[in-house]
Design an enzyme around this catalytic site. Structure first.
Site, PDB file in Angstrom:
ATOM      1  N   GLY A 197     141.703 -33.111  12.444  1.00  0.00           N
ATOM      2  CA  GLY A 197     141.147 -34.203  11.985  1.00  0.00           C
ATOM      3  C   GLY A 197     139.733 -33.809  11.578  1.00  0.00           C
ATOM      4  O   GLY A 197     138.680 -34.159  12.172  1.00  0.00           O
ATOM      5  N   GLU A 237     140.563 -20.166  11.300  1.00  0.00           N
ATOM      6  CA  GLU A 237     141.321 -21.005  10.345  1.00  0.00           C
ATOM      7  C   GLU A 237     141.194 -19.948   8.982  1.00  0.00           C
ATOM      8  O   GLU A 237     142.108 -19.851   8.241  1.00  0.00           O
ATOM      9  CB  GLU A 237     140.906 -22.329   9.907  1.00  0.00           C
ATOM     10  CG  GLU A 237     141.685 -22.824   9.014  1.00  0.00           C
ATOM     11  CD  GLU A 237     141.306 -24.376   8.783  1.00  0.00           C
ATOM     12  OE1 GLU A 237     141.950 -24.916   7.701  1.00  0.00           O
ATOM     13  OE2 GLU A 237     140.500 -24.838   9.190  1.00  0.00           O
ATOM     14  N   SER A 291     138.652 -33.539   7.274  1.00  0.00           N
ATOM     15  CA  SER A 291     138.538 -34.116   6.188  1.00  0.00           C
ATOM     16  C   SER A 291     138.595 -35.839   6.317  1.00  0.00           C
ATOM     17  O   SER A 291     139.626 -36.333   6.991  1.00  0.00           O
ATOM     18  CB  SER A 291     139.210 -33.661   5.087  1.00  0.00           C
ATOM     19  OG  SER A 291     138.962 -32.139   4.721  1.00  0.00           O
TER      20      SER A 291
END
Length: 383
Positions: free
Chosen positions: A132, A250, A134
């Site tokens: 959570g 990421e 953008s």
């Protein structure tokens, strides 16, 4: 550490080949009837049964301590497993975010109850997380998020706002959300991270269909969602530092340059062992680029293994890697009409159509090209 030193010697430790062979054997048996068109989805393929099978094999949560259901393995072992999964086009997205970044984040910043509750389920391939970050008006400009959590008199929090481009939110049990906890703060200050149970009252999830017809993107709206006091991850107000360290996980892995691997393999198979000069040039260039990116990713893995936060190096891998993935599509488009007729070329055409529809997202997800190059510029001292 000197920036250039972040990419030095890209060598995997000895002793990993038995693990690689075991994973390949597992994938060969699993993939006997799995078509190239599904492999083309790469790490966006969703299959909970497959994720649970990986958990049963001990290939999830590899670097998580055994006390939390993990295996105390090194990041290098995780790299080998994930490299093989991605090269095979295995459907890993159900567990992917939870295993890649939610689990390491919780291990580093979570409370003992949070670790005990979530980490064993992640390692078993039974609990899935979405990111959570953008928002509709705060995509690449992550520091401008407006979703807020307000502390209540009993210590709980009230969550209001909206997140977007939230991969697999409609199929996940939990979200780690970056929200503003200080209403008077601006930019990087006053942000915190929370664990959000997506089954809570007030959470609304709306899938968004993309160009390929898939609905893995989602818009998630929070209306007076009540979070218990223990939903806070880490330290209140330190969410920006926590989130940026999470992004190193990421942006650095092999998924940042292997998203188009099925297309590349189909293209090579269709060309065959006797390419013409143009085919040899284009495929050779892609192969060299792939080798370089793999070396860079291994170097970042070495930094993670040493306990560093390789934000700059991870941004390099992501920026160059997504360029490679998109260029693979361009090369396939240039060569497709030169391929010999037959079943392999027909498969390549179908796979190209699938990957081509996803390719614009490669340089958006995980941080846009512009944001990444801003990070690189600051690291080099030119911005």
């Amino acid at each position: 550490m000197n920036l250039l030193d972040q990419f030095g010697p890209p060598v995997l430790p000895p002793g990993l080949e038995p693990l690689r062979a075991e994973v390949r054997d597992f994938l060969a048996k699993w993939g006997a009837t799995y078509p190239a068109e599904k492999r083309a989805l790469s790490w966006m393929g969703f299959d909970p049964d497959f994720s649970r099978a990986l958990g049963a094999k001990g290939w999830l949560g590899l670097s998580i301590p055994k006390e939390y259901g993990g295996h105390d393995a090194s990041p290098f072992e995780r790299f080998v497993v994930n490299e093989e999964l991605l090269a095979a086009g295995a459907p890993v997205t159900a567990h992917w975010i939870a295993d890649r970044q939610s689990a390491p984040l919780l291990l580093r910043h979570g409370t003992p109850p949070q670790k005990q509750r979530f980490l064993p389920a992640i390692c078993a391939g039974e609990m899935y997380f979405c990111i959570g970050m953008s928002e509709p008006a705060s995509g690449s400009d992550l520091a401008s998020v407006r979703t807020k959590a307000e502390r209540q008199g009993d210590g709980a929090w009230l969550l209001n706002g909206r997140k977007v481009w939230t991969t697999n939110a409609d199929r996940c049990q939990a979200m780690i959300a970056l929200v503003r906890t200080d209403a008077a703060s601006e930019r990087h200050d006053g942000l915190s991270q929370f664990l959000v149970d997506l089954a809570l009252p007030g959470v609304m999830i709306r899938p968004i269909k993309d160009l390929s017809g898939h609905e893995h993107f989602n818009e998630v709206t929070f209306e007076d969602v009540r979070l218990d006091a223990d939903a806070l991850i880490g330290v209140e107000g330190e969410g920006w530092a926590q989130a940026t360290s999470e992004l190193a996980f990421e942006r650095s892995g092999p998924e940042r340059f292997l998203s188009a691997m099925t297309l590349f393999r189909c293209l090579v198979a269709a060309v065959g062992p006797e390419p013409d000069a143009r085919q040899a040039f284009e495929i050779g260039r892609l192969a060299a680029w792939l080798v370089a990116l793999r070396s860079m990713s291994i170097s970042v893995t070495a930094q993670l293994a040493a306990g560093h936060d390789p934000v700059w190096a991870a941004s390099c891998v992501k920026d160059i890697g997504t360029g490679y993935e998109q260029d693979t599509v361009e090369v396939a488009m240039r060569l497709i009409d030169s391929l010999p007729p037959g079943a392999k070329t027909a498969t390549t055409r179908r796979v190209l159509a699938i990957v081509q529809s996803m390719a614009p997202s490669f340089s958006l997800r995980g941080g846009t090209r512009e944001i990444l190059r801003g990070i690189l510029a600051r690291g080099l001292g030119v911005r």
